[in-house]
Scaffold this motif. Structure first.
Motif, PDB file in Angstrom:
ATOM      1  N   LEU A 243       0.830  -1.214   0.000  1.00  0.00           N
ATOM      2  CA  LEU A 243       0.000   0.000   0.000  1.00  0.00           C
ATOM      3  C   LEU A 243       0.863   1.261   0.000  1.00  0.00           C
ATOM      4  O   LEU A 243       0.530   2.252  -0.662  1.00  0.00           O
ATOM      5  N   ASN A 244       1.962   1.224   0.735  1.00  0.00           N
ATOM      6  CA  ASN A 244       2.875   2.365   0.772  1.00  0.00           C
ATOM      7  C   ASN A 244       3.463   2.628  -0.617  1.00  0.00           C
ATOM      8  O   ASN A 244       3.525   3.784  -1.083  1.00  0.00           O
ATOM      9  N   PHE A 245       3.876   1.548  -1.284  1.00  0.00           N
ATOM     10  CA  PHE A 245       4.392   1.680  -2.643  1.00  0.00           C
ATOM     11  C   PHE A 245       3.311   2.233  -3.571  1.00  0.00           C
ATOM     12  O   PHE A 245       3.564   3.124  -4.391  1.00  0.00           O
ATOM     13  N   ASN A 246       2.101   1.714  -3.445  1.00  0.00           N
ATOM     14  CA  ASN A 246       1.013   2.136  -4.333  1.00  0.00           C
ATOM     15  C   ASN A 246       0.665   3.611  -4.152  1.00  0.00           C
ATOM     16  O   ASN A 246       0.326   4.307  -5.119  1.00  0.00           O
ATOM     17  N   GLN A 247       0.749   4.093  -2.924  1.00  0.00           N
ATOM     18  CA  GLN A 247       0.506   5.519  -2.679  1.00  0.00           C
ATOM     19  C   GLN A 247       1.559   6.373  -3.388  1.00  0.00           C
ATOM     20  O   GLN A 247       1.246   7.412  -3.983  1.00  0.00           O
ATOM     21  N   LYS A 248       2.805   5.928  -3.322  1.00  0.00           N
ATOM     22  CA  LYS A 248       3.884   6.656  -4.000  1.00  0.00           C
ATOM     23  C   LYS A 248       3.705   6.592  -5.514  1.00  0.00           C
ATOM     24  O   LYS A 248       4.007   7.561  -6.230  1.00  0.00           O
ATOM     25  N   LEU A 249       3.216   5.458  -5.997  1.00  0.00           N
ATOM     26  CA  LEU A 249       2.983   5.316  -7.435  1.00  0.00           C
ATOM     27  C   LEU A 249       1.921   6.301  -7.911  1.00  0.00           C
ATOM     28  O   LEU A 249       2.068   6.930  -8.963  1.00  0.00           O
TER      29      LEU A 249
END
Length: 348
Positions: A243-249
């Motif tokens: 989820l953290n990666f997806n937010q940055k994406l």
């Protein structure tokens, strides 16, 4: 943009899609696929690697019940998406020598199972190497299509699926990376790699670009078995990393839209559809979400899921996962249907 608008776009385009399918006219001139095993349709068949799926029981529910190199019992989500937007099938693997010539006019698939955003992930066809193949493709396209090549390239749809291998099959098993970077720092590196890839493909003419989020990797059989501490539940901290990666994406996509004139860049959220499938499988007519269909279904993938595997299920449509890492055709269809509105927004 919001799901409601995606849904509205899906309804508006439905009649057009049905018409294009009936008349053999796709909504875009070509489709290009980059990424990992989630979208690999057989490129790894041509490589000296154990990361392959060109043997039974892979493909047992595909056309003619034959394995193709797809990491599933049947079609991938990309196959369903390609059909929805008017193609008779998803584009073939670029390394399949039999597809060259006029078959290249409708696109190609450059994805390689095991690859990732980080250049050291996988040891197969890295995302950067896939880009080099795409450059070769463009040269071949010019020879075939002549002056029409530029309109095919600019009008085509580009879909990218990558990132999960960087965490599960690189970062979390690589003591050097674990010692040097926190998960958050490593995700920053991956985001920069992703941003660079999008900018590079944009420079080559791509304008309609969709990139998938990382799925809920903490809910897959293999990670649960390895990291779940004997629990059958999703591993929360792995999902948090996703989820953290997806937010940055999502954040970097907004920056790229400001940087790159004329780009239509959409983040395709496959996290939530798969999470819903795993946590509420009965809502979708699926009965098993913890184990994959093949063998024990806990860790097996690629060569560990083979024709001699004991215990492979009889009906894969009752399962979310085909092996310890990849989803079944039934799950792929459900996820694809929920991605279609976002894909159509790229074309509108």
């Amino acid at each position: 943009m919001g799901y409601s608008r995606y849904f509205l776009i899906s309804i508006l385009f439905l009649s057009v899609v049905l018409n294009t399918v009936a008349n053999g006219r796709p909504l875009v001139p070509a489709l290009f696929i980059f990424g990992d095993s989630v979208v690999d349709v057989g490129n790894n068949n041509q490589l000296l690697t154990v990361v392959k799926a060109n043997f039974p029981p892979y493909g047992r529910d595909f056309e003619n019940h034959k394995p193709t190199g797809r990491f599933s019992n049947g079609k991938l989500a990309i196959d369903f998406i390609a059909e929805t937007i008017g193609f008779t099938s998803s584009p073939p693997a670029y390394l399949n020598l039999y597809i060259k010539g006029n078959n290249l006019l409708s696109g190609a698939n450059f994805a390689s199972a095991g690859s990732g955003l980080f250049y050291l992930t996988g040891g197969v066809i890295s995302l950067n190497h896939q880009l080099e193949y795409y450059k070769d493709y463009q040269k071949e396209l010019v020879n075939i299509a002549g002056p029409n090549a530029s309109s095919i390239i600019s009008g085509a749809l580009y879909l990218i699926s990558s990132g999960i291998n960087d965490f599960l099959h690189n970062y979390y098993i690589n003591p050097l990376l674990l010692k040097r970077y926190t998960p958050d720092q490593f995700s920053d590196i991956l985001i920069r790699c992703c941003s660079n890839f999008i900018q590079n493909i944009y420079a080559l003419g791509a304008r309609k670009i969709g990139i998938t989020t990382i799925p809920p990797m903490g809910c897959m059989p293999e990670p649960i078995t390895i990291f779940g501490l004997h629990s059958n539940e999703c591993v929360p901290w792995l999902n948090y990393v996703a989820l953290n990666f997806n937010q940055k994406l999502n954040a970097i996509s907004q920056d790229l839209k400001q940087m790159l004139p004329g780009i239509n860049l959409v983040i395709l959220d496959n996290y939530q559809p798969l999470y819903d499938l795993v946590t509420k499988p009965l809502d979708y007519g699926i009965f098993e979400a913890r184990k994959g269909c093949c063998a024990t279904g806990l860790v097996e993938t690629s060569i560990l899921c083979n024709q001699k595997s004991i215990g492979t299920c009889a009906n894969a449509s009752e399962y979310v996962f085909w092996d310890g890492f990849h989803t079944t055709q039934a799950a792929n269809k459900i996820v694809a249907d929920q991605l279609v509105p976002a894909v159509l927004s790229l074309i509108s």
